[in-house]
Design an enzyme around this catalytic site. Structure first.
Site, PDB file in Angstrom:
ATOM      1  N   PHE B 127      27.925 -31.167  37.303  1.00  0.00           N
ATOM      2  CA  PHE B 127      27.776 -29.725  37.458  1.00  0.00           C
ATOM      3  C   PHE B 127      28.511 -29.285  38.727  1.00  0.00           C
ATOM      4  CE2 PHE B 127      25.255 -25.787  38.264  1.00  0.00           C
ATOM      5  CZ  PHE B 127      25.608 -25.138  37.089  1.00  0.00           C
ATOM      6  N   ASP B 199      20.506 -35.842  40.031  1.00  0.00           N
ATOM      7  CA  ASP B 199      20.195 -34.447  39.737  1.00  0.00           C
ATOM      8  C   ASP B 199      19.507 -34.407  38.376  1.00  0.00           C
ATOM      9  OD1 ASP B 199      20.144 -31.789  38.933  1.00  0.00           O
ATOM     10  OD2 ASP B 199      22.139 -31.327  39.705  1.00  0.00           O
ATOM     11  N   TYR B 224      13.872 -23.651  36.732  1.00  0.00           N
ATOM     12  CA  TYR B 224      13.948 -22.530  35.779  1.00  0.00           C
ATOM     13  C   TYR B 224      14.585 -22.883  34.440  1.00  0.00           C
ATOM     14  CZ  TYR B 224      18.633 -21.963  37.881  1.00  0.00           C
ATOM     15  OH  TYR B 224      19.905 -22.161  38.346  1.00  0.00           O
ATOM     16  N   LYS B 225      14.924 -24.149  34.236  1.00  0.00           N
ATOM     17  CA  LYS B 225      15.473 -24.545  32.937  1.00  0.00           C
ATOM     18  C   LYS B 225      14.313 -25.031  32.058  1.00  0.00           C
ATOM     19  CE  LYS B 225      19.912 -25.673  35.098  1.00  0.00           C
ATOM     20  NZ  LYS B 225      20.846 -24.704  34.498  1.00  0.00           N
ATOM     21  N   ARG B 387      27.174 -24.844  23.242  1.00  0.00           N
ATOM     22  CA  ARG B 387      26.046 -25.638  23.737  1.00  0.00           C
ATOM     23  C   ARG B 387      24.721 -25.083  23.203  1.00  0.00           C
ATOM     24  NH1 ARG B 387      24.374 -26.251  30.091  1.00  0.00           N
ATOM     25  NH2 ARG B 387      23.630 -24.144  29.693  1.00  0.00           N
TER      26      ARG B 387
END
Lengths: 428, 428
Positions: B127, B199, B224-225, B387
């Site tokens: 990321f 991560d 928040y995912k 995705r």
């Protein structure tokens, strides 16, 4: 002697009196701790609920576009700018005060790294977290943190020598309420070749601040004290335009990238203060902060030329003057000393008192009566402090009178000597 | 061929079906983007309103004591610990993922600074914000960031040599959904003398993670995912017990101090992971995060031995298997390729597809139909990606069938070729 009726008359004449209608205050509380956590704006619950149920709940990921989440740190920053003498586009609301201090102090030290200057100067009585961050950065970057007393800043023998890289000060001292002359001190620092980093935690929303007019270099501040943004609200950072595009801070997250949605593997800092953003910000907390900022900006209507803080400053000084006068009239012989400067130009929006013994217990006894101030422990060089913050947005002159009345009763009755008030179990 | 009725039968037999009742989902939406922003727990609006109106509005500064605000980062951290194979007291919820990565990577590099090892190894397809933070820290601390492909990690000619200080990987790749074998790679890194930083942004709440069993060194992740904590919810940090008391991170704010309320002028780090805290945290946002964590922990009831993630993993794989099968059965000749690994052990909780052209427009056409997935742009080495995230907490097998039905219609009708879907104006 000033009477309660006199104070009520002052309230009746107060042009800013209606501003208190913006807030929800607990019944039976006189809140003199807005310098620790500001009170709840009436608009905040509905606005926060809207962000939660609509922007998050219904909009979901689409709200990045439809609710312009990405613009929030800069859009709110523009509101803060109007309160601190900065221009639009110069401020971001983000992260915590401590994290923002790390960013701006790092940038300032980067600027000085090839000058041979090795000192970061700050006050011994600065807010501890500022000193902790400076201590860490100095160790990491090869600088030395030198702690001084305020009196050593100006005049002959000033500590501002050609060894000083950065002068890092809190504009209004959290313990004493003493306020620095930002413009004069910045000029003295610049004359010595040093950069200035100002912490506005007890200034933003409390006193007029003129960052650009003072020619300051970097500043940070808090969103949840006088800005009424809610517990742990995001903080802010300001960087003078002459530095903003030249130096980087090391917390180089996606939100500070020049093209954050291109997902490129290499970092390229955004233009201007946008590069002082890092990771994803708490959107719900930012909504609370905006409600708080709007309560302060509402005072702009009362001084269309000079802005919100000019209108609020006159009342703030009237409130703290009154508190000082009432304490001195009514608490004679009770061992209280005024710590906060009497001169207006040197006073923030709080009044601090010291007492040889019992400061903690007196504050606890006042809190039990609904008069919420706070206590700050002293040490070998500083006395214990009873601290009272005066927020002109929601405090009346009657509140000042009533708080002193409670103080008189606590002292004269000796109720502070009761065991319950002497147990130091409080987190605050 | 699998039919909608088959999928409804799977839902009828699904022991986890009731977990979706914990959420508010927009009408007419099939949400396949919980890997970007999780959905709203039904409990969140009321809990957040309570924090706003009661803890902030009525409790004010007293809520530091009465609502135990100071304990929140560690109390919520203990809840995260149950989802990532960590022990109580090893995790804090705080700041953003990027800021936490800065802290743990700094600590890891401090550990290696006298070893002569100069490389930080990560994946080119990691990321971007992780790479930006690593880039900055490497420049600052005298290390070099080396970007590799996943295949270079193990076997003969591995990049894990005695030059490597830290291996920094995202456990589940955000673009491809490919999952690393944390235990094997950590062992390989340790055998080479390197430390690991993981991560867990696309892992926590998505797949079982066993940090202690994997003997990992440092980890961070997103709130928040898949943890459904709300937009910009605080992130988390984990440090293995063997490192937690030995090394410091440089964001040394008051909340990470050993005695934060003593206001001492010098920093002394708290014991354990508490030293990875810095400044004041957004209390309202933490309340949202706790509601999200509780929705995942509710799955513990379905696997009392192995915990929430074991229960959720079986359904997650069934959902992604079904999606892959339906796409392959029904989109023959439409130019779609599977990017996500077919092997369960290498797959996160998402499925990514690529297509020679139109990936962006197809995603936009699906969103217009209420099927919310997302698009990630490719470059010379990576294809454009469609995705789709599958959160077993709130998605049914019928949702999978319906999403593929919409995909078939978008492709067969050619509606994605309409100009409105081809304008790249989206922030997401």
């Amino acid at each position: 002697m000033t009477t309660l009726e006199d104070c009520r008359a002052l309230d009746a004449q107060d042009p800013l009196r209606s501003l208190r209608d913006q807030f929800t205050l607990p019944e039976g509380v006189i809140y003199l701790d807005g310098n620790s956590l500001g009170v709840l704006p009436k608009a905040a619950p509905a606005r926060i609920a809207e962000v939660v149920t609509q922007e998050w709940g219904q909009g979901l990921i689409r709200s990045w576009n439809t609710a312009s989440w990405f613009d929030l740190p800069q859009r709110l920053g523009d509101k803060v700018a109007r309160l601190i003498g900065a221009a639009p586009g110069e401020v971001v609301c983000t992260d915590s005060t401590s994290v923002n201090l790390y960013k701006v102090l790092f940038a300032a030290l980067s600027q000085q790294k090839d000058t041979g200057r090795k000192l970061v100067v700050s006050e011994r009585s600065n807010f501890p977290t500022d000193l902790y961050i400076a201590e860490s950065l100095c160790r990491e970057r090869g600088f030395t943190l030198k702690l001084i007393e305020a009196g050593e800043l100006q005049g002959p023998g000033s500590v501002l020598t050609d060894e000083v890289a950065v002068l890092m000060l809190t504009h209004v001292n959290y313990r004493t309420g003493a306020m620095h002359d930002m413009k004069a001190i910045t000029a003295a620092a610049h004359a010595a070749g040093a950069l200035t980093v100002w912490d506005l935690a007890h200034s933003a929303g409390a006193v007029p601040v003129a960052l650009n007019d003072s020619n300051a270099d970097y500043a940070i501040g808090c969103g949840y004290k006088y800005l009424n943004g809610g517990p742990g609200a995001p903080a802010f950072a300001w960087v003078h335009a002459r530095h903003a595009n030249k130096f980087e801070q090391p917390l180089s997250g996606w939100w500070g990238h020049a093209a954050p949605f291109e997902f490129t593997p290499h970092y390229r800092p955004a233009a201007g203060v946008g590069r002082y953003l890092c990771g994803t910000q708490p959107i719900i907390a930012l909504a609370g902060l905006e409600c708080g900022l709007d309560t302060v900006l509402a005072a702009e209507a009362f001084d269309k030329d000079e802005g919100a803080m000019a209108a609020l400053r006159a009342k703030s000084l009237a409130l703290t003057d009154l508190f000082i006068r009432l304490v001195e009239e009514r608490c004679v012989g009770q061992g209280l000393s005024l710590v906060t400067p009497r001169e207006h130009a040197q006073r923030g929006s709080q009044v601090c008192l010291s007492r040889g013994e019992g400061a903690y217990a007196i504050v606890q006894a006042l809190i039990a009566r609904g008069v919420i101030g706070d206590y700050r422990a002293g040490d070998s060089q500083m006395p214990d402090i009873l601290r009272f913050g005066f927020t002109p947005l929601y405090l009346g002159f009657d509140d000042v009178w009533n708080s002193v009345e409670h103080l008189v009763q606590v002292l004269e009755s000796g109720e502070w000597k009761r065991e319950e008030f002497n147990r130091k179990n409080a987190v605050t």
